[in-house]
Design a protein around this motif. Structure first.
Motif, PDB file in Angstrom:
ATOM      1  N   UNK A 211       0.863  -1.178   0.000  1.00 48.03           N
ATOM      2  CA  UNK A 211       0.000   0.000   0.000  1.00 48.03           C
ATOM      3  C   UNK A 211       0.905   1.235   0.000  1.00 48.03           C
ATOM      4  N   UNK A 212       1.459   1.510  -1.171  1.00 47.24           N
ATOM      5  CA  UNK A 212       2.443   2.594  -1.265  1.00 47.24           C
ATOM      6  C   UNK A 212       2.320   3.208  -2.648  1.00 47.24           C
ATOM      7  N   UNK A 213       2.007   4.484  -2.711  1.00 42.73           N
ATOM      8  CA  UNK A 213       1.837   5.095  -4.037  1.00 42.73           C
ATOM      9  C   UNK A 213       3.172   5.561  -4.621  1.00 42.73           C
ATOM     10  N   UNK A 214       4.244   5.447  -3.868  1.00 42.73           N
ATOM     11  CA  UNK A 214       5.544   5.925  -4.346  1.00 42.73           C
ATOM     12  C   UNK A 214       6.250   4.828  -5.150  1.00 42.73           C
ATOM     13  N   UNK A 215       5.831   4.736  -6.412  1.00 43.51           N
ATOM     14  CA  UNK A 215       6.267   3.623  -7.270  1.00 43.51           C
ATOM     15  C   UNK A 215       6.911   4.118  -8.558  1.00 43.51           C
ATOM     16  N   UNK A 216       7.323   5.379  -8.588  1.00 48.97           N
ATOM     17  CA  UNK A 216       7.930   5.926  -9.797  1.00 48.97           C
ATOM     18  C   UNK A 216       9.237   5.178 -10.083  1.00 48.97           C
ATOM     19  N   UNK A 217       9.377   4.697 -11.322  1.00 45.63           N
ATOM     20  CA  UNK A 217      10.620   4.014 -11.705  1.00 45.63           C
ATOM     21  C   UNK A 217      10.567   2.500 -11.614  1.00 45.63           C
ATOM     22  N   UNK A 218       9.390   1.943 -11.269  1.00 43.43           N
ATOM     23  CA  UNK A 218       9.304   0.478 -11.090  1.00 43.43           C
ATOM     24  C   UNK A 218       9.713  -0.299 -12.337  1.00 43.43           C
ATOM     25  N   UNK A 219       9.165   0.098 -13.496  1.00 38.41           N
ATOM     26  CA  UNK A 219       9.437  -0.643 -14.734  1.00 38.41           C
ATOM     27  C   UNK A 219      10.898  -0.575 -15.142  1.00 38.41           C
ATOM     28  N   UNK A 220      11.482   0.614 -15.048  1.00 36.41           N
ATOM     29  CA  UNK A 220      12.904   0.799 -15.392  1.00 36.41           C
ATOM     30  C   UNK A 220      13.765  -0.042 -14.461  1.00 36.41           C
ATOM     31  N   UNK A 221      13.407  -0.008 -13.178  1.00 34.33           N
ATOM     32  CA  UNK A 221      14.184  -0.703 -12.160  1.00 34.33           C
ATOM     33  C   UNK A 221      14.134  -2.212 -12.377  1.00 34.33           C
ATOM     34  N   UNK A 222      12.949  -2.740 -12.664  1.00 33.88           N
ATOM     35  CA  UNK A 222      12.811  -4.183 -12.893  1.00 33.88           C
ATOM     36  C   UNK A 222      13.642  -4.631 -14.100  1.00 33.88           C
ATOM     37  N   UNK A 223      13.517  -3.917 -15.217  1.00 29.44           N
ATOM     38  CA  UNK A 223      14.248  -4.308 -16.431  1.00 29.44           C
ATOM     39  C   UNK A 223      15.756  -4.231 -16.203  1.00 29.44           C
ATOM     40  N   UNK A 224      16.204  -3.203 -15.483  1.00 25.80           N
ATOM     41  CA  UNK A 224      17.637  -3.066 -15.199  1.00 25.80           C
ATOM     42  C   UNK A 224      18.128  -4.154 -14.262  1.00 25.80           C
ATOM     43  N   UNK A 225      17.283  -4.533 -13.312  1.00 31.36           N
ATOM     44  CA  UNK A 225      17.658  -5.607 -12.384  1.00 31.36           C
ATOM     45  C   UNK A 225      17.761  -6.932 -13.137  1.00 31.36           C
ATOM     46  N   UNK A 226      16.834  -7.190 -14.057  1.00 27.24           N
ATOM     47  CA  UNK A 226      16.900  -8.419 -14.861  1.00 27.24           C
ATOM     48  C   UNK A 226      18.208  -8.433 -15.658  1.00 27.24           C
TER      49      UNK A 226
END
Length: 271
Positions: A211-226
């Protein structure tokens, strides 16, 4: 002179290149990519394809770099330093998509494509005419493509309404040529489920919904982590599993910034 090799000299870490847009607010894009790479122990390098003016409330503007500037950066990094994995993000226009696809098509390293179409605030980051180029030029060179449900629809016209539609969406994405598709189901109601498949094997990843609206950058972060875990020698399912763990922790600790949506915490494992 004796042996010139110094046994105490440090080994170079695995190298990962991001080709994406700059986020002036520091939460997404190139900045998120480099923070993720540092957090996961790889050396991050960047090819900047666009500059955005953005903050916690939205994207106020973006400017593409000329294709020759993007090509020169790619040649510069890959020609000298090299990379064990590459991640692509915001590429904005057909010319940039074409330039990047051409450079990566002949490069022997896994490529993680985050087909960025729209920002967290709903701002369009991909010209409509570039969607075709992503489909026909970039996806065929991808090892893994990581669309969210909106991007799946943009690329394939498949609308995902529930978890049962994820495989249909993945098959439609795989038909465009990537080796693996990771369909991110986070926008579906209920517990979030992501589906990873190469058309033969299927892996489902569930995570707690924070329950956290501070999710800016999730997609970039996931792809970079992969990409980082692939560079470290993981196979695709292993890299996605570990990347999901890292991102879930980063989302759980996302923090407020400015007046709008704050970023995930890339440094959560250190705090």
């Amino acid at each position: 002179m004796g042996d010139m090799t110094d046994s105490a000299s440090p080994m170079s870490p695995a190298r990962v290149l991001t080709v994406a847009g700059s986020d002036s607010g520091g939460g997404a894009g190139i900045q998120a990519d480099l923070k993720t790479m540092l957090a996961l122990g790889v050396h991050g390098m960047s090819v900047i394809a666009a500059v955005t003016a953005q903050n916690s409330v939205g994207v106020q503007g973006y400017w593409e770099l000329p294709a020759e500037a993007v090509r020169a950066q790619l040649d510069s990094v890959l020609g000298d330093i090299g990379a064990q994995a590459v991640k692509t993000g915001m590429l904005a226009s057909p010319a940039l998509v074409e330039t990047v696809a051409e450079a990566l098509g002949g490069y022997a390293a896994p490529v993680v494509v985050d087909p960025v179409g729209v920002s967290k605030h709903g701002d369009t980051l991909l010209a409509p005419e570039a969607v075709e180029t992503v489909r026909h030029r970039l996806l065929p060179v991808a090892t893994v493509v990581t669309p969210n449900l909106w991007e799946v629809e943009q690329l394939t016209s498949v609308k995902v309404e529930d978890e049962d539609d994820l495989r249909r969406a993945a098959d439609a994405v795989l038909a465009l040529g990537p080796r693996w598709a990771l369909i991110k189901g986070g926008h579906l109601p209920g517990a979030p489920v992501d589906l990873l498949t190469d058309g033969v094997t299927e892996h489902r990843f569930t995570a707690e919904r924070h329950d956290n609206r501070h999710t800016h950058g999730t997609g970039c972060t996931l792809a970079s982590a992969i990409a980082s875990y692939l560079a470290l020698g993981e196979d695709v399912p292993g890299a996605v599993g570990q990347a999901k763990e890292y991102v879930t922790g980063a989302i759980a600790r996302g923090f407020p910034l400015g007046a709008g949506i704050g970023p995930v915490d890339h440094a959560w494992r250190w705090r």
